[in-house]
Design a protein around this motif. Structure first.
Motif, mmCIF file in Angstrom:
data_model
loop_
_atom_site.group_PDB
_atom_site.id
_atom_site.type_symbol
_atom_site.label_atom_id
_atom_site.label_comp_id
_atom_site.label_asym_id
_atom_site.label_seq_id
_atom_site.Cartn_x
_atom_site.Cartn_y
_atom_site.Cartn_z
ATOM 1 N N ALA A 65 43.402 51.403 41.021
ATOM 2 C CA ALA A 65 42.318 51.275 40.038
ATOM 3 C C ALA A 65 42.428 49.990 39.206
ATOM 4 C CB ALA A 65 42.291 52.496 39.129
ATOM 5 N N GLU A 66 43.632 49.670 38.745
ATOM 6 C CA GLU A 66 43.822 48.499 37.873
ATOM 7 C C GLU A 66 44.402 47.306 38.608
ATOM 8 O OE1 GLU A 66 42.698 48.678 34.820
ATOM 9 O OE2 GLU A 66 42.170 50.783 35.114
ATOM 10 N N GLU A 67 44.602 47.443 39.908
ATOM 11 C CA GLU A 67 45.258 46.378 40.667
ATOM 12 C C GLU A 67 44.258 45.331 41.149
ATOM 13 O OE1 GLU A 67 48.435 44.479 42.987
ATOM 14 O OE2 GLU A 67 48.246 45.617 41.124
ATOM 15 N N VAL A 68 44.626 44.074 40.933
ATOM 16 C CA VAL A 68 43.906 42.950 41.532
ATOM 17 C C VAL A 68 44.811 42.401 42.627
ATOM 18 C CG1 VAL A 68 42.933 40.654 41.190
ATOM 19 C CG2 VAL A 68 42.750 42.376 39.370
ATOM 20 N N PRO A 69 44.397 42.516 43.886
ATOM 21 C CA PRO A 69 45.263 42.074 44.980
ATOM 22 C C PRO A 69 45.731 40.638 44.812
ATOM 23 C CG PRO A 69 43.431 43.328 45.847
ATOM 24 C CD PRO A 69 43.144 43.106 44.385
ATOM 25 N N LYS A 124 38.262 45.664 47.485
ATOM 26 C CA LYS A 124 38.757 44.601 46.609
ATOM 27 C C LYS A 124 38.989 43.298 47.381
ATOM 28 C CE LYS A 124 40.984 47.741 43.276
ATOM 29 N NZ LYS A 124 40.550 47.203 41.971
ATOM 30 N N LEU A 125 39.501 43.423 48.595
ATOM 31 C CA LEU A 125 39.748 42.225 49.404
ATOM 32 C C LEU A 125 38.442 41.538 49.768
ATOM 33 C CD1 LEU A 125 42.577 43.432 51.823
ATOM 34 C CD2 LEU A 125 42.797 42.222 49.656
ATOM 35 N N LYS A 126 37.413 42.322 50.028
ATOM 36 C CA LYS A 126 36.111 41.757 50.357
ATOM 37 C C LYS A 126 35.549 40.979 49.170
ATOM 38 C CE LYS A 126 31.553 42.968 52.208
ATOM 39 N NZ LYS A 126 30.656 44.074 52.670
ATOM 40 N N GLN A 127 35.717 41.540 47.953
ATOM 41 C CA GLN A 127 35.235 40.864 46.754
ATOM 42 C C GLN A 127 35.959 39.535 46.525
ATOM 43 O OE1 GLN A 127 35.885 43.834 43.751
ATOM 44 N NE2 GLN A 127 34.121 45.082 44.360
ATOM 45 N N LEU A 128 37.239 39.489 46.916
ATOM 46 C CA LEU A 128 38.042 38.281 46.721
ATOM 47 C C LEU A 128 37.957 37.334 47.918
ATOM 48 C CD1 LEU A 128 41.220 40.002 45.234
ATOM 49 C CD2 LEU A 128 39.637 38.522 43.984
ATOM 50 N N ASN A 129 37.259 37.775 48.966
ATOM 51 C CA ASN A 129 37.172 36.995 50.203
ATOM 52 C C ASN A 129 38.547 36.784 50.831
ATOM 53 O OD1 ASN A 129 35.535 35.787 52.163
ATOM 54 N ND2 ASN A 129 35.840 33.733 51.303
ATOM 55 N N PHE A 130 39.406 37.808 50.708
ATOM 56 C CA PHE A 130 40.736 37.775 51.325
ATOM 57 C C PHE A 130 40.658 38.385 52.726
ATOM 58 C CE2 PHE A 130 43.715 37.851 47.341
ATOM 59 C CZ PHE A 130 43.240 36.604 46.987
ATOM 60 N N THR A 131 41.454 37.837 53.634
ATOM 61 C CA THR A 131 41.533 38.364 54.993
ATOM 62 C C THR A 131 42.879 39.037 55.210
ATOM 63 O OG1 THR A 131 40.107 36.599 55.837
ATOM 64 C CG2 THR A 131 41.447 37.807 57.459
ATOM 65 N N PRO A 132 42.892 40.330 55.580
ATOM 66 C CA PRO A 132 44.168 41.010 55.868
ATOM 67 C C PRO A 132 44.939 40.270 56.951
ATOM 68 C CG PRO A 132 42.399 42.617 55.716
ATOM 69 C CD PRO A 132 41.752 41.260 55.710
ATOM 70 N N GLY A 133 46.219 40.070 56.712
ATOM 71 C CA GLY A 133 47.046 39.329 57.656
ATOM 72 C C GLY A 133 47.180 37.865 57.303
ATOM 73 N N LYS A 134 46.379 37.414 56.318
ATOM 74 C CA LYS A 134 46.465 36.022 55.862
ATOM 75 C C LYS A 134 46.902 35.982 54.397
ATOM 76 C CE LYS A 134 43.188 34.144 59.216
ATOM 77 N NZ LYS A 134 41.928 33.361 59.428
ATOM 78 N N GLU A 135 45.947 36.179 53.481
ATOM 79 C CA GLU A 135 46.329 36.161 52.065
ATOM 80 C C GLU A 135 47.205 37.363 51.693
ATOM 81 O OE1 GLU A 135 42.547 33.839 52.469
ATOM 82 O OE2 GLU A 135 43.213 35.839 53.094
#
Length: 336
Positions: free
Chosen positions: A246-250, A270-281
């Motif tokens: 809930a309070e975590e920002v990846p 959350k990853l989609k909002q940050l434009n993070f790709t699993p396996g990379k960031e």
């Protein structure tokens, strides 16, 4: 000479214990057709109980067609009776993964047994009621001994000890402190997560931190937490443990390990909002596989639920009283 086993401490009336013991032994093949049973006097003396108790048990057995009396000769087994084992399954919950175990167990048993399923919902009192109402009525009691963190361990172990060891089967979790002989097919939660993470050191070393999302209200084995913490300490990994996201920002460079499906869903949002790709960031590891996780290419760590059901059923049918650790492994995908 055959003598049925009864317990002086069991709450079930002794005549019912005799009745059920003989029926069970007929079904298990211990007693054969035309086999002679002890006389009423002999069984009364052997078990230290009254003649009327034995007489009542024999009378009911005759009424059910299990035994027959021949004047001047004694009491004999009339036939083999029902050949199907009666099995009581008591699960902690009925998740999709527990269903895999159930159907695998059922399929492996085939027509050799009938099953009744109860759920104790991690509640010791519910578990106690289930066992006390059904003790002596089944050939085997297959139990998943997962209970809430604040459960009275002495109480649920006492209840488990009330089940004869030759009739007890523990699934998914072993309890060595029972100090008795029984069949078990189990996960070693602490060692399993440690070994799974250890097998992926080559991938984990590219990240700076490991975060386990361990729900406090999910009733998951505390050994998972212990194994995760021990791995991080052994390999000098920076780590954290969260109840939820809930309070975590990846953060970049973090591997997130999820147990619940809802936490995995929140993480992907959350990853989609940050434009993070699993396996990379960030890295992702999730407990237990699903078709969706495969589509999303999520790395998973899991036991073999189907094998657990198959193994337990085969060992039970072969009357084995051994402990078998179920396999646990990682499936590597691009999320790590």
């Amino acid at each position: 000479m055959y003598y049925p086993k009864i317990s002086s401490t069991c709450k079930i009336p002794k005549y019912k214990q005799i009745l059920q013991a003989i029926i069970d032994d007929v079904e298990k093949g211990v007693l054969k057709k035309d086999q002679r049973l002890p006389s009423i006097n002999d069984l009364s003396a052997e078990l230290w109980i009254g003649r009327d108790t034995v007489e009542r048990a024999y009378r009911e057995l005759k009424g059910q067609g299990i035994i027959t009396s021949i004047q001047g000769k004694g009491n004999f087994i009339a036939g083999t009776g029902a050949k199907r084992l009666k099995i009581l399954l008591v699960f902690n919950k009925l998740s999709s993964y527990k269903k895999i175990i159930y159907y695998s167990f059922l399929k492996t048993l085939g027509d050799k047994a009938t099953l009744d399923l109860h759920i104790h919902h991690y509640d010791v009192q519910v578990f106690k009621d289930i066992i006390e109402k059904n003790l002596g009525k089944y050939n085997y009691y297959v139990i998943m001994p997962h209970f809430s963190y604040d459960a009275d361990q002495n109480e649920y172990k006492r209840i488990l000890r009330s089940i004869p060891g030759e009739e007890l089967v523990l699934l998914d979790k072993d309890l060595p402190s029972l100090n008795s002989k029984y069949l078990a097919v189990y996960q070693d939660f602490e060692k399993d997560i440690f070994n799974a993470l250890q097998s992926a050191l080559d991938l984990l070393n590219k990240y700076q931190k490991l975060t386990l999302i361990f729900p406090v209200d999910g009733q998951y084995p505390i050994e998972i937490l212990n194994g995760f913490r021990y791995f991080c300490l052994c390999y000098n990994k920076n780590f954290s443990i969260l109840n939820n996201l809930a309070e975590e920002v990846p953060h970049t460079g973090t591997v997130y390990i999820t147990i619940e499906e809802s936490d995995l869903g929140d993480l992907f949002k959350k990853l989609k909002q940050l434009n993070f790709t699993p396996g990379k960031e960030v890295g992702i590891i999730s407990f237990n596989d699903t078709a969706l996780k495969e589509v999303l290419s999520v790395t998973i760590i899991t036991t073999d639920f189907e094998a657990m059901g198959q193994t337990a059923a085969n060992l039970l049918l072969n009357r084995k009283q051994i402990k078998v650790k179920n396999s646990f492994y990682m499936i590597r995908r691009t999320s790590l």
